[in-house]
Design a protein around this motif. Structure first.
Motif, PDB file in Angstrom:
ATOM      1  N   UNK A   1       0.539   3.717  -3.737  1.00  0.00           N
ATOM      2  CA  UNK A   1      -0.829   4.211  -3.858  1.00  0.00           C
ATOM      3  C   UNK A   1      -1.343   4.684  -2.514  1.00  0.00           C
TER       4      UNK A   1
ATOM      5  N   UNK B   1      -0.385   2.060   0.250  1.00  0.00           N
ATOM      6  CA  UNK B   1      -0.137   0.717  -0.241  1.00  0.00           C
ATOM      7  C   UNK B   1       1.051   0.733  -1.197  1.00  0.00           C
TER       8      UNK B   1
ATOM      9  N   UNK C   1       2.682  -1.394  -4.390  1.00  0.00           N
ATOM     10  CA  UNK C   1       2.370  -2.398  -5.408  1.00  0.00           C
ATOM     11  C   UNK C   1       3.623  -2.745  -6.195  1.00  0.00           C
TER      12      UNK C   1
ATOM     13  N   UNK D   1      -0.148  -6.016  -4.084  1.00  0.00           N
ATOM     14  CA  UNK D   1      -0.551  -4.846  -3.304  1.00  0.00           C
ATOM     15  C   UNK D   1      -0.445  -5.158  -1.825  1.00  0.00           C
TER      16      UNK D   1
ATOM     17  N   UNK E   1      -2.036   3.237   7.913  1.00  0.00           N
ATOM     18  CA  UNK E   1      -3.205   4.091   7.803  1.00  0.00           C
ATOM     19  C   UNK E   1      -3.140   5.185   8.859  1.00  0.00           C
TER      20      UNK E   1
ATOM     21  N   UNK F   1      -1.272   7.381  -7.833  1.00  0.00           N
ATOM     22  CA  UNK F   1      -0.046   6.694  -7.465  1.00  0.00           C
ATOM     23  C   UNK F   1       1.208   7.478  -7.775  1.00  0.00           C
TER      24      UNK F   1
ATOM     25  N   UNK G   1      -8.782   5.502  -4.432  1.00  0.00           N
ATOM     26  CA  UNK G   1      -7.337   5.519  -4.603  1.00  0.00           C
ATOM     27  C   UNK G   1      -6.887   6.675  -5.491  1.00  0.00           C
ATOM     28  N   UNK G   2      -5.703   7.167  -5.178  1.00  0.00           N
ATOM     29  CA  UNK G   2      -5.064   8.159  -6.027  1.00  0.00           C
ATOM     30  C   UNK G   2      -4.378   7.494  -7.214  1.00  0.00           C
TER      31      UNK G   2
ATOM     32  N   UNK H   1      -0.397  -3.473   2.215  1.00  0.00           N
ATOM     33  CA  UNK H   1      -0.747  -2.372   3.089  1.00  0.00           C
ATOM     34  C   UNK H   1       0.482  -1.881   3.845  1.00  0.00           C
TER      35      UNK H   1
ATOM     36  N   UNK I   1       5.015   1.018  -7.303  1.00  0.00           N
ATOM     37  CA  UNK I   1       3.954   2.023  -7.396  1.00  0.00           C
ATOM     38  C   UNK I   1       3.376   2.180  -5.993  1.00  0.00           C
TER      39      UNK I   1
END
Lengths: 115, 112
Positions: free
Chosen positions: A90, A35, A37, A43, A48, A109, A106-107, A45, A88
């Motif tokens: 993520x 993602x 941001x 945010x 995936x 970032x 989530x990590x 997408x 950012x």
């Protein structure tokens, strides 16, 4: 257990360069999603990956790409950086079992600044 | 195209008060997520709501889901300063393989 690890935490790049970001999911999670941001767009997408295959892609230009390795670690690449790519980034790790998603973790970032 | 709307986008409130954040989404979805984000930090998962009428509570936060109205609420009870953060709701359509669509977030400030 270890969480989602993103590296690096911060990056400064120049317009026109390319960048590669890395994400290691939670052990046992085969899905990694990315993602972006930004203050203006919020945010969004990106894409995936599941078991090394891109399952879906958001509405981003082809300069944004990714891949996933056999150990589920994922990388995303942005080529020909533009100022608007400052954001950012993520990554989210999720566990899928028999078609059911158990949620996203989530990590921390990667903060990318393009100058 | 799935759209997710949160309101309010900004909320300043005093400690001890109650308030509700609303999240509306435009198409059928099989689940809804609430996340918290502190400044400069990542997203912390708060709740996953899976079915109509689902209600979950954690401390001073309670989330509910009405799939028929396509509405979720995040209720804050007796707010404390530590709850100051930005709260996001997120939805994905059936199957979940198309990524999450996030609301714009509610920036919550709780003043002593």
């Amino acid at each position: 257990k270890a969480g989602v690890t993103q590296t690096p935490r911060y990056l400064i790049k120049t317009r026109g360069q390319q960048v590669t970001l890395s994400c290691s999911p939670i052990s046992g999670h085969r899905s990694v999603s990315w993602y972006q941001q930004t203050p203006g767009q919020g945010l969004q997408f990106l894409f995936e990956y599941f078991s090394e295959t891109q399952r879906n892609k958001g509405n981003f230009p082809g300069r944004f790409s990714g891949r996933q390795f056999s150990n589920s670690r994922s990388e995303m690449n942005v080529s020909t950086l533009e100022l608007g790519d400052s954001a950012l980034y993520l990554c989210a790790s999720s566990l899928w079992d028999r078609g059911f998603n158990y949620g996203y973790t989530f990590g921390s970032g990667t903060r990318l600044t393009v100058v | 195209e799935l759209k997710v709307e949160q309101n309010p986008l900004f909320l300043s409130m005093q400690e001890g008060k109650n308030y509700t954040i609303y999240c509306n989404y435009s198409t059928t979805s099989d689940r809804l997520y609430w996340y918290r984000q502190d400044p400069g930090k990542s997203l912390e998962s708060l709740f996953v709501l899976l079915s109509n009428g689902a209600v979950k509570q954690e401390g001073r936060l309670m989330a509910s889901l009405d799939t028929k109205a396509r509405l979720s609420t995040l209720h804050i009870t007796a707010a404390v300063h530590d709850l100051s953060a930005t709260y996001f709701c997120a939805v994905h359509s059936g199957g979940g393989a198309d990524g999450l669509t996030f609301g714009k977030g509610t920036h919550l400030i709780i003043q002593p």
